[in-house]
Write a protein that holds these residues in place. Structure first.
Motif, PDB file in Angstrom:
ATOM      1  N   GLY A 283       2.746  -4.351   0.550  1.00 44.03           N
ATOM      2  CA  GLY A 283       3.098  -5.072   1.737  1.00 44.03           C
ATOM      3  C   GLY A 283       1.760  -4.780   2.810  1.00 44.03           C
ATOM      4  N   HIS A 284       1.488  -3.637   2.618  1.00 51.18           N
ATOM      5  CA  HIS A 284       0.565  -3.130   3.922  1.00 51.18           C
ATOM      6  C   HIS A 284      -0.782  -4.032   3.577  1.00 51.18           C
ATOM      7  CE1 HIS A 284      -1.013  -1.582   7.403  1.00 51.18           C
ATOM      8  NE2 HIS A 284      -1.976  -1.696   7.044  1.00 51.18           N
ATOM      9  N   PRO A 285      -1.347  -3.798   2.452  1.00 52.91           N
ATOM     10  CA  PRO A 285      -2.617  -4.820   2.267  1.00 52.91           C
ATOM     11  C   PRO A 285      -2.304  -6.329   2.553  1.00 52.91           C
ATOM     12  CG  PRO A 285      -2.488  -3.367   0.445  1.00 52.91           C
ATOM     13  CD  PRO A 285      -1.362  -3.085   1.421  1.00 52.91           C
ATOM     14  N   PHE A 329      -4.634   2.278   1.572  1.00 54.23           N
ATOM     15  CA  PHE A 329      -4.144   3.974   1.685  1.00 54.23           C
ATOM     16  C   PHE A 329      -3.467   3.989   2.808  1.00 54.23           C
ATOM     17  CE2 PHE A 329      -8.049   3.434  -0.873  1.00 54.23           C
ATOM     18  CZ  PHE A 329      -7.923   3.987  -1.582  1.00 54.23           C
ATOM     19  N   THR A 330      -2.711   3.181   3.367  1.00 54.47           N
ATOM     20  CA  THR A 330      -2.093   3.284   4.582  1.00 54.47           C
ATOM     21  C   THR A 330      -0.331   3.431   4.430  1.00 54.47           C
ATOM     22  OG1 THR A 330      -2.155   1.065   5.165  1.00 54.47           O
ATOM     23  CG2 THR A 330      -4.037   2.585   6.006  1.00 54.47           C
ATOM     24  N   TRP A 331       0.007   3.133   3.128  1.00 50.94           N
ATOM     25  CA  TRP A 331       1.272   2.283   3.176  1.00 50.94           C
ATOM     26  C   TRP A 331       2.314   3.352   3.458  1.00 50.94           C
ATOM     27  CZ3 TRP A 331      -0.945   4.625  -1.352  1.00 50.94           C
ATOM     28  CH2 TRP A 331      -0.057   5.701  -1.876  1.00 50.94           C
ATOM     29  N   ALA A 332       2.266   4.471   3.421  1.00 49.72           N
ATOM     30  CA  ALA A 332       3.321   5.401   3.841  1.00 49.72           C
ATOM     31  C   ALA A 332       3.678   5.458   5.226  1.00 49.72           C
ATOM     32  CB  ALA A 332       3.084   6.848   3.244  1.00 49.72           C
ATOM     33  N   HIS A 333       2.780   4.822   6.137  1.00 48.99           N
ATOM     34  CA  HIS A 333       3.171   4.806   7.586  1.00 48.99           C
ATOM     35  C   HIS A 333       4.231   3.804   7.760  1.00 48.99           C
ATOM     36  CE1 HIS A 333       0.109   1.297   8.023  1.00 48.99           C
ATOM     37  NE2 HIS A 333       1.185   0.880   7.800  1.00 48.99           N
ATOM     38  N   HIS A 334       4.780   3.222   6.766  1.00 48.79           N
ATOM     39  CA  HIS A 334       6.013   2.676   6.972  1.00 48.79           C
ATOM     40  C   HIS A 334       7.486   3.534   6.796  1.00 48.79           C
ATOM     41  CE1 HIS A 334       4.107  -1.234   7.321  1.00 48.79           C
ATOM     42  NE2 HIS A 334       3.177  -0.855   6.427  1.00 48.79           N
ATOM     43  N   PHE A 335       7.261   4.601   6.300  1.00 45.99           N
ATOM     44  CA  PHE A 335       8.434   5.450   6.189  1.00 45.99           C
ATOM     45  C   PHE A 335       8.009   6.885   6.649  1.00 45.99           C
ATOM     46  CE2 PHE A 335       7.146   3.364   2.316  1.00 45.99           C
ATOM     47  CZ  PHE A 335       6.458   4.425   1.539  1.00 45.99           C
TER      48      PHE A 335
HETATM   49 CU    CU Z   1       1.372  -0.886   7.191  1.00 43.45          CU
END
Ligand code: CU
Ligand code: HEM
Length: 664
Positions: A283-285, A329-335
């Motif tokens: 989802g982030h990419p 490398f950013t996906w965890a900023h969603h949780f």
């Molecule tokens: Cu994101």
């Protein structure tokens, strides 16, 4: 007997709600009207041979864009329904269940069935022309990709009137999306609609990576390639890495629902957070996949209407590539609130903030390109200039959200809603509009009416700020997302009313664009000269508009970055072209090798639709029918050796002469 039929029908068809009934009636009427018109004007054959079976990248692109605009309408109506519901406290317009379904379909449709096809449409129409190529690398696969997207989008959309829409949010978090949370078929429509169209998207990504790496005109080194093609490459590579994650994640969810596996259910030893990690790794990419091409468009438009080379070409390329790299490398900023601890949160906070750097580089490069340029402001340029402040604000609120401790406050609030709409509308939608206006004459051979376009532009922009700025404040006041109702004493009403008014202004803006298109077609001023803005820099402007089906009668030889512009400059100065350019321009015409149209992509995707529909309802015979159909059509393709032909020199001469005449 009658009873069972009745029972089945009441489960199969969605009934009861006047809104839905209205939609059913209008869908029915529209279908009857389309069939009637096609039959009356005897257009079936034309539709089939010219469009449905085409492998021409430009026509496929146009079909993508038509679908995207229809989906923008559908997603937009959803948005306005939600905004109506939120305008007043304790309103009984949409009940909770209906509201859930609507924000889910709105999100899915806007991202996957509006932004993605609009993007693919522009890739398809422009990239081969910019590269000086005759087609994409795999034309048959390209047509297949389109029809898979179409089949998936249709499967998702029928849930509206058959079986019921999904309502677990656009990313379908378990346990809401598990059988326990969503026993109906809505969730299955979600899984299969996205799964099928996702296969098409993955294939498109691969197709464009190969096209860009392999099909560039001689002399076009990578570092001479136009910025839009670069952004297409960045986005397509990101698709290649991200979409397989989505496929697997949805498949696991399918196994949970269908076979009672427990990948994501706690009671069977699974873990719903695993789903969140996986889905956001895609989802982030995904949000960068849709925004990077918009950056490419802005770069083209800024350079053209400043009459200057893009400032900092190499840093632009580097920025595109590093954004697509860091996006993974950013996906965890969603949780951040998941509870994974300070170190993990710090890592993801920092990687998220890093992306602001290359993005900032790009913004400054656009500004420096304009600095001391010979500026003009037709509609594509207006969208570009309006995008910059909008995206900068959106980017800054993004950095605020990426501060992990602060996010405990912002998480799932309207602050977030405001932020992501600001980057999605201000970045993606405005960007693609700029591209549509810019390349419209290239696609169709006439410009869109500028006056109406300016009205649409101002309404969109004013509507945007009126709608979303209050939401930042609402978020800070504690309003959370995905609520259909709030109390009087919260004090949220005034700002919500403002926001809803803004939403409707954007709705009006969309109507202006529809009017603009209709008006421009009605009072059509043909302009087939090719370089429609008079300021074209890249190869697509060197051939007639719309481009002949084989694009280039002779494959050009590229010597410069912004090759077409440099060539015009040389001629204006009275200089001769370099020898290899002259050789390419004066070479005798040769027969052109082209792929034949094929009905297999649309038929095969139709079978995928059948199989998907079977999976949704768990009708084994239908699943088997669909999958057998897929295999048979695949075999039919494999044993078909008659899939290409040559365009004769006489025919090329005839077409080129006609195009020249049109230009006068
Ligand atoms: Cu994101
Ligand atoms: C045109 C004006 C638009 C308006 C007025 C609008 C309005 C809304 C509203 C009211 C919500 C639900 C908030 C909630 O209660 O949770 C929402 C959610 C969302 N919107 Fe929009 N929207 C618009 C355009 C877009 C566009 C262009 C995109 C993407 C390209 C988009 C993507 C989303 C997504 C992903 C969600 C989250 C859905 C979810 O929570 O599952 N929207 N929007």
């Amino acid at each position: 007997m009658l009873e069972t039929i009745k029972e089945f029908a009441s489960e199969f068809f969605v009934t009861g709600d006047p809104l839905i009934l209205g939609a059913q009636v209008s869908i029915g009427l529209a279908m009857v009207a389309i069939v009637f018109i096609l039959t009356f004007f005897k257009k079936w054959r034309w539709l089939w041979t010219e469009w449905l079976t085409t492998v021409d990248h430009k026509k496929i692109g146009i079909m993508y864009i038509i679908c995207a605009i229809l989906m923008l309408f559908r997603g937009g109506v959803d948005a306005l329904l939600m905004r109506v519901q939120l305008a007043a406290p304790e309103l009984e317009f949409l009940n909770a269940e209906h509201y859930n379904a609507i924000f889910t379909t709105h999100g899915v449709i806007m991202i996957l069935f509006m932004a993605m096809p609009l993007m693919f449409g522009l890739f398809n129409i422009i990239v081969p022309l910019q590269l000086g190529a005759r087609d994409v690398a795999f034309p048959f696969l390209n047509s297949f990709s389109f029809w898979m997207f179409f089949a998936g989008a249709m499967l998702f959309n029928v849930s509206f009137v058959i079986g019921g829409s999904p309502d677990a949010g656009w990313l379908s978090y378990p346990p809401l999306s598990e059988i326990s949370g969503s026993p109906g078929v809505g969730q299955d429509f979600y899984i299969w609609g996205i799964q099928i169209s996702g296969m098409g998207s993955l294939a498109t990504g691969i197709n464009f990576v190969v096209t860009i790496l392999k099909m560039r005109a001689p002399g076009m080194k990578l570092m001479k390639m136009p910025m839009f093609s670069w952004s297409t490459l960045a986005s397509s590579i990101t698709i290649m890495f991200a979409f397989p994650i989505l496929t697997v994640t949805l498949f696991l969810l399918f196994l949970d629902r269908y076979l009672g596996a427990h990948f994501f259910t706690v009671d069977g030893g699974g873990n719903p957070m695993m789903y969140l990690n996986l889905i956001w790794m895609w989802g982030h990419p995904e949000v960068y996949i849709v925004v990077l091409p918009a950056f490419g468009i802005f770069s083209e438009v800024v350079a053209a209407f400043s009459k200057k080379r893009i400032f900092g070409y190499k840093s632009m390329v580097f920025a595109l590539m590093s954004i697509s790299f860091f996006s993974f490398f950013t996906w965890a900023h969603h949780f951040f609130t998941m509870g994974s601890g300070a170190n993990v949160n710090a890592f993801f906070a920092v990687t998220t903030m890093i992306i602001a750097i290359p993005t900032g580089v790009k913004v400054f490069n656009w500004l420096f390109t304009m600095y001391r340029g010979k500026l003009s402001f037709p509609t594509p340029m207006m969208w570009t200039v309006a995008f910059i402040p909008c995206f900068v604000i959106g980017g800054m609120t993004g950095v605020l959200l990426s501060v992990a401790p602060a996010d405990f406050q912002f998480h799932n609030s309207y602050f977030l809603i405001a932020h992501f709409h600001q980057v999605l509308i201000g970045g993606v939608v405005f960007g693609y509009f700029a591209g549509l206006y810019y390349w419209w004459p290239k696609m169709f051979g006439f410009k869109l009416h500028e006056g109406l376009g300016k009205w649409a532009f101002w309404l969109w922009n004013i509507g945007f700020y009126v709608c979303f700025m209050p939401q930042y404040a609402l978020g800070l006041m504690g309003m959370t997302r995905r609520f259909n109702e709030y109390n009087f004493d919260m004090g949220w009403q005034p700002l919500n009313v403002v926001s809803t008014v803004g939403g409707f202004i954007m709705g009006l803006a969309f109507l202006f664009q529809v009017w603009q298109i209709a008006h421009s077609i009605r009072f059509l001023k043909k302009d087939t000269s090719g370089d429609n803005w008079g300021q074209g820099r890249t190869l697509e402007w060197s051939i007639p508009s719309p481009a002949p089906f084989y694009n280039f009668a002779r494959i050009p030889h590229v010597v410069d970055q912004d090759d077409w512009w440099e060539k015009k400059e040389r001629h204006a100065r009275g200089e001769a072209d370099p020898a290899e350019v002259i050789a390419a321009d004066t070479a005798p015409l040769e027969p052109i090798h082209m792929p034949k149209n094929s009905g297999i992509p649309i038929i095969m995707s139709g079978f995928w639709f059948v199989a998907g529909f079977g999976f949704v309802w768990d009708w084994k015979w239908m699943i088997i029918l669909g999958l057998v159909g897929v295999v048979v059509t695949m075999l039919a393709r494999s044993f078909n050796y008659d899939d290409d032909y040559y365009v004769s020199v006489e025919e090329i001469e005839r077409i080129e002469a006609a195009a020249l005449k049109g230009a006068k």
